[in-house]
Design an enzyme around this catalytic site. Structure first.
Site, PDB file in Angstrom:
ATOM      1  CG  ASN A 150      -0.371  -0.034   2.500  1.00  0.00           C
ATOM      2  OD1 ASN A 150       0.655  -0.682   2.701  1.00  0.00           O
ATOM      3  ND2 ASN A 150      -0.929   0.687   3.438  1.00  0.00           N
ATOM      4  CB  THR A 230       0.493 -12.375   6.185  1.00  0.00           C
ATOM      5  OG1 THR A 230      -0.504 -12.208   5.190  1.00  0.00           O
ATOM      6  CG2 THR A 230       1.765 -12.865   5.551  1.00  0.00           C
ATOM      7  CD  GLU A 248       4.033  -1.946  13.574  1.00  0.00           C
ATOM      8  OE1 GLU A 248       2.849  -1.532  13.635  1.00  0.00           O
ATOM      9  OE2 GLU A 248       4.827  -1.858  14.518  1.00  0.00           O
ATOM     10  CB  CYS A 282      -2.478   0.027   8.200  1.00  0.00           C
ATOM     11  SG  CYS A 282      -1.094   1.148   8.480  1.00  0.00           S
ATOM     12  CD  GLU A 461       7.552  -0.853  11.830  1.00  0.00           C
ATOM     13  OE1 GLU A 461       6.588  -0.263  11.332  1.00  0.00           O
ATOM     14  OE2 GLU A 461       8.330  -1.573  11.173  1.00  0.00           O
TER      15      GLU A 461
HETATM   16  P1  NAD Z   1       0.130  -9.354   3.009  1.00  0.00           P
HETATM   17  O1  NAD Z   1       0.137  -9.854   4.398  1.00  0.00           O
HETATM   18  O2  NAD Z   1      -0.617 -10.109   1.989  1.00  0.00           O
HETATM   19  O3  NAD Z   1       1.611  -9.218   2.439  1.00  0.00           O
HETATM   20  C1  NAD Z   1       2.592  -8.437   3.072  1.00  0.00           C
HETATM   21  C2  NAD Z   1       3.963  -8.965   2.686  1.00  0.00           C
HETATM   22  O4  NAD Z   1       4.116 -10.261   3.236  1.00  0.00           O
HETATM   23  C3  NAD Z   1       4.195  -9.107   1.185  1.00  0.00           C
HETATM   24  O5  NAD Z   1       5.516  -8.760   0.883  1.00  0.00           O
HETATM   25  C4  NAD Z   1       3.964 -10.587   0.956  1.00  0.00           C
HETATM   26  O6  NAD Z   1       4.622 -11.094  -0.164  1.00  0.00           O
HETATM   27  C5  NAD Z   1       4.539 -11.172   2.224  1.00  0.00           C
HETATM   28  N1  NAD Z   1       4.030 -12.507   2.594  1.00  0.00           N
HETATM   29  C6  NAD Z   1       2.834 -13.058   2.288  1.00  0.00           C
HETATM   30  N2  NAD Z   1       2.764 -14.311   2.792  1.00  0.00           N
HETATM   31  C7  NAD Z   1       3.928 -14.548   3.441  1.00  0.00           C
HETATM   32  C8  NAD Z   1       4.449 -15.653   4.169  1.00  0.00           C
HETATM   33  N3  NAD Z   1       3.758 -16.780   4.337  1.00  0.00           N
HETATM   34  N4  NAD Z   1       5.683 -15.550   4.694  1.00  0.00           N
HETATM   35  C9  NAD Z   1       6.397 -14.412   4.556  1.00  0.00           C
HETATM   36  N5  NAD Z   1       5.962 -13.338   3.861  1.00  0.00           N
HETATM   37  C10 NAD Z   1       4.734 -13.390   3.323  1.00  0.00           C
HETATM   38  O7  NAD Z   1      -0.377  -7.852   3.116  1.00  0.00           O
HETATM   39  P2  NAD Z   1      -0.677  -6.867   1.926  1.00  0.00           P
HETATM   40  O8  NAD Z   1      -1.963  -7.282   1.298  1.00  0.00           O
HETATM   41  O9  NAD Z   1       0.546  -6.696   1.107  1.00  0.00           O
HETATM   42  O10 NAD Z   1      -0.890  -5.487   2.722  1.00  0.00           O
HETATM   43  C11 NAD Z   1      -2.101  -5.058   3.233  1.00  0.00           C
HETATM   44  C12 NAD Z   1      -2.160  -5.282   4.723  1.00  0.00           C
HETATM   45  O11 NAD Z   1      -1.070  -4.635   5.360  1.00  0.00           O
HETATM   46  C13 NAD Z   1      -3.402  -4.692   5.354  1.00  0.00           C
HETATM   47  O12 NAD Z   1      -3.931  -5.608   6.273  1.00  0.00           O
HETATM   48  C14 NAD Z   1      -2.879  -3.462   6.079  1.00  0.00           C
HETATM   49  O13 NAD Z   1      -3.654  -3.032   7.178  1.00  0.00           O
HETATM   50  C15 NAD Z   1      -1.532  -3.922   6.506  1.00  0.00           C
HETATM   51  N6  NAD Z   1      -0.663  -2.786   6.790  1.00  0.00           N
HETATM   52  C16 NAD Z   1      -0.315  -2.539   8.086  1.00  0.00           C
HETATM   53  C17 NAD Z   1       0.483  -1.449   8.402  1.00  0.00           C
HETATM   54  C18 NAD Z   1       0.898  -1.157   9.816  1.00  0.00           C
HETATM   55  O14 NAD Z   1       1.827  -0.378   9.997  1.00  0.00           O
HETATM   56  N7  NAD Z   1       0.262  -1.735  10.823  1.00  0.00           N
HETATM   57  C19 NAD Z   1       0.937  -0.622   7.371  1.00  0.00           C
HETATM   58  C20 NAD Z   1       0.560  -0.901   6.064  1.00  0.00           C
HETATM   59  C21 NAD Z   1      -0.236  -1.996   5.774  1.00  0.00           C
END
Ligand code: NAD
Length: 482
Positions: A150, A230, A248, A282, A461
Site C-alpha cells: 500500500n 499473514t 505491524e 492501515c 516501530e
Molecule cells: P500481506 O500480508 O498479503 O503481504 C505483506 C507482505 O508479506 C508481502 O511482501 C507478501 O509477499 C509477504 N508474505 C505473504 N505471505 C507470506 C508468508 N507466508 N511468509 C512471509 N511473507 C509473506 O499484506 P498486503 O496485502 O501486502 O498489505 C495489506 C495489509 O497490510 C493490510 O492488512 C494493512 O492493514 C496492513 N498494513 C499494516 C500497516 C501497519 O503499519 N500496521 C501498514 C501498512 C499496511
C-alpha cells in the site's frame, strides 16, 4: 517490458530458477513488467552475502554508516519525480500523492534513522559503590524485512533504515504487487556506495521468497508489515525458532466525532482519513462514529463531498483518487460492499466499479463508498476492507462511543474529534488503540512509537523503539569492590 532483478551482494541478479511473475499496472490492467520469482536458493544467497558483510558494517563507525544512509536519502530526493511516477504506475495511487507523501517520506525515513544513530546511547545502572551496569546494545546480525503494497517505498525504507543504522545487514522483500521502487532503490544504494551485501533485496511471492526469509536459520529477527492473517502465519513459523519479531498488521480504525468539534476541519479530515490512497492505508478511518446532535448534518455534508470526488488516471496531476492495487483486491472490496447490503446496510453513495475512459478503461477503479445503517456486530464493521469504503454509525453518550470504537479485534489507530480537553484525555486513555490522534489524522512525528494493540500487531516501530528492536541488549555488570 520492465524486467527487474534481485539485489544480492551489491549486484543486480536474475532469480536462480529463471522464473518470473507478471507485474500488472492496476490503472490499465496490463502486464508491464516481470518480477523475479525468487525461492529459497536466492534467499540463501542473500543471507550468505549479508553474513559476509556483517563484520565490517557492524563495526563501521556510526558516523560512516550515517554518511551512507544520508547519501541514500539525498538520492531519493534527487530522483523524487522518477520514483513517484514508478510508484503510481506500480500501485495505482495518484502520482501527486506519491510526490507529496510516499517518496518524501521514504527520504525522511533514511535521513531520520541515518542521523538518529549519531545520537543513540544506552543506559547505565549504578549500584552505589557496589557495581556499575551498562547496557551494550549490539546489532542482531542478519535481519529480515517484509513489507506490503500500500505504501511501497515508504514502508520498505521505514524498516530498512533503522535496521541498517543499528549495524545489521538486511535481507528484504517488498510486496510482489509493487516491487518497482524497491528495485530502483537497489540502484540508488549502489550509486550511494552502500557496501556489497549490507542490504539484499529478494523479489517474489510471500509463500515462497517471504516464507524462505522467515524460515532461514541465518536470519535472527523479522520485521513484518502486512495483513493480520499473514502476521499470524509468520509468528507461527518464527516463534519456535526464537526469532525476534515485530508485526505491524491490519486496522479498522474509528473516527470519533463529538458534537462540540470544529465541524469544517473535522469534515475535511474525515474525507482524507477515509479515502487517501483509495482507503488503502492501515491507519484509514473506515468507521466514522458521529454523535447524534450532528449526525444528520455530518451525513449530508460528507456524502455531498464524497459524491463530488473524481476517480481517474493516477498519472494525471489533477487526480486525487486512483486505482486500487489489483483486480483481486478490487473484487474483494466490491464483495464487502455487497456483503454490507446483505447485512442490512444502505449505500448512500458509490458502491460500484468505475470504468475510466481511455487508456485506463480496463483499470481497477472503485467509487468512494459510504454506507449507513449497520451496527457494530456485523462483518462490515468488524473486518478490514482496505478500500474506499466507510461506514457511519451514531452514538449518544461517551460510553456508547467508546463501546463502538473498541468493538473490533483491531487496535491500530483512532481519530478523536472534540473541543473538550478533559474528554480528549479521558477518552484517549480508554481507547484500545496504539495511536490516538486528537482533532487530526495521520500527523506523524517519526520519533513516536508506532504500532497497534490486539490483532493490529506486536511491538512498536519508530524512533528509539525501532533501534531497540534492531539491537540485542547485553547487560555488563562490573564489580567495583576490591
Ligand atoms: P500481506 O500480508 O498479503 O503481504 C505483506 C507482505 O508479506 C508481502 O511482501 C507478501 O509477499 C509477504 N508474505 C505473504 N505471505 C507470506 C508468508 N507466508 N511468509 C512471509 N511473507 C509473506 O499484506 P498486503 O496485502 O501486502 O498489505 C495489506 C495489509 O497490510 C493490510 O492488512 C494493512 O492493514 C496492513 N498494513 C499494516 C500497516 C501497519 O503499519 N500496521 C501498514 C501498512 C499496511
Amino acid at each position: 517490458m520492465k524486467v527487474i532483478a534481485n539485489y544480492i551482494h551489491g549486484e543486480l541478479l536474475a532469480p536462480e530458477s529463471g522464473k518470473y511473475i507478471d507485474n500488472v499496472n492496476p490503472s490499465t490492467g496490463e502486464v508491464y513488467g516481470k518480477i523475479p520469482a525468487s525461492n529459497a536458493f536466492d534467499v540463501d544467497r542473500a543471507v550468505a552475502a549479508a553474513k559476509s558483510a556483517f563484520a565490517a558494517w557492524s563495526t563501521l563507525p556510526a558516523a560512516e554508516r550515517s554518511g551512507i544512509l544520508v547519501r541514500i536519502a539525498d538520492l531519493i530526493g534527487e530522483h523524487r519525480a522518477m520514483l513517484a511516477e514508478a510508484e503510481a504506475i506500480d500501485n495505482g495511487k495518484p502520482v501527486s500523492l506519491a510526490m507529496q507523501m510516499d517518496i518524501p517520506r521514504a527520504e525522511d525515513n533514511m535521513r531520520f534513522f541515518g542521523t538518529a544513530i549519531l545520537h543513540w546511547s544506552s543506559e547505565a545502572h549504578i549500584m552505589e559503590e557496589r557495581a556499575i551496569n551498562y547496557t551494550n546494545r549490539k546489532p542482531i546480525g542478519v535481519v529480515g524485512c517484509i513489507s506490503p503494497w500500500n505504501l511501497p517505498l515508504y514502508l520498505f525504507t521505514w524498516k530498512i533504515a533503522p535496521a541498517l543504522a543499528a549495524g545489521n545487514c538486511v535481507v528484504a522483500k517488498p510486496s510482489e504487487l509493487t516491487p518497482m521502487t524497491a528495485f530502483l532503490f537497489s540502484k540508488i544504494c549502489i550509486e550511494a556506495g552502500l557496501p556489497a551485501g549490507v542490504l539484499n533485496i529478494v523479489h517474489g511471492l510471500g509463500s515462497e521468497a517471504g516464507d524462505a526469509i522467515v524460515n532461514h536459520s541465518g536470519i535472527k529477527a523479522i520485521s513484518f508489515t502486512g495483513g493480520t492473517i499473514t502476521g499470524a502465519r509468520i509468528a507461527s513459523v518464527a516463534a519456535p525458532k526464537f526469532k525476534k519479531l515485530s508485526l505491524e498488521l491490519g486496522g479498522k480504525n474509528p473516527f470519533i466525532v463529538f458534537d462540540d468539534c470544529n465541524f469544517e476541519k473535522m469534515l475535511r479530515t474525515a474525507l482524507r482519513a477515509a479515502f487517501t490512497n483509495q482507503g488503502q492505508i492501515c491507519l484509514c478511518g473506515s468507521r466514522v462514529l458521529v454523535q447524534r446532535g450532528i449526525f444528520d448534518r455530518f451525513v449530508e455534508a460528507f456524502v455531498k463531498k464524497v459524491s463530488e470526488m473524481k476517480v481517474g488516471d493516477p498519472m494525471l496531476e489533477s487526480t486525487k483518487t486512483g486505482a486500487v492495487v489489483s483486480e483481486a483486491h478490487m473484487q474483494k472490496v466490491l464483495s464487502y460492499i455487497e456483503l454490507a447490503q446483505t447485512e442490512g446496510g444502505t449505500v448512500l453513495c458509490g458502491g460500484k466499479r468505475v470504468i475510466v475512459d481511455g487508456a485506463c478503461a480496463n483499470g481497477f477503479f472503485i467509487e468512494p463508498t459510504v454506507i449507513v445503517g449497520l451496527g457494530p456486530d456485523c462483518r462490515t464493521n468488524r473486518e478490514e476492507i482496505f478500500g474506499p469504503v466507510v461506514t457511519i454509525q451514531s452514538f449518544e453518550t461517551e460510553e456508547e462511543a467508546l463501546a463502538l470504537a473498541n468493538a473490533t479485534e483491531y487496535g491500530l489507530a483512532a481519530s478523536l474529534w472534540t473541543a473538550d480537553v478533559t474528554r480528549a484525555h479521558r477518552f484517549s486513555a480508554s481507547l484500545e488503540s496504539g495511536i490516538v490522534w486528537v482533532n487530526t489524522w495521520l500527523l506523524r512525528d517519526l520519533r513516536t512509537p508506532f504500532g497497534g494493540v490486539k490483532h493490529s500487531g506486536v511491538g512498536r516501530e519508530g524512533g528509539w523503539e525501532a533501534l531497540r528492536f534492531f539491537t540485542e541488549p547485553q547487560n555488563v555488570c562490573i564489580d567495583l569492590t576490591a
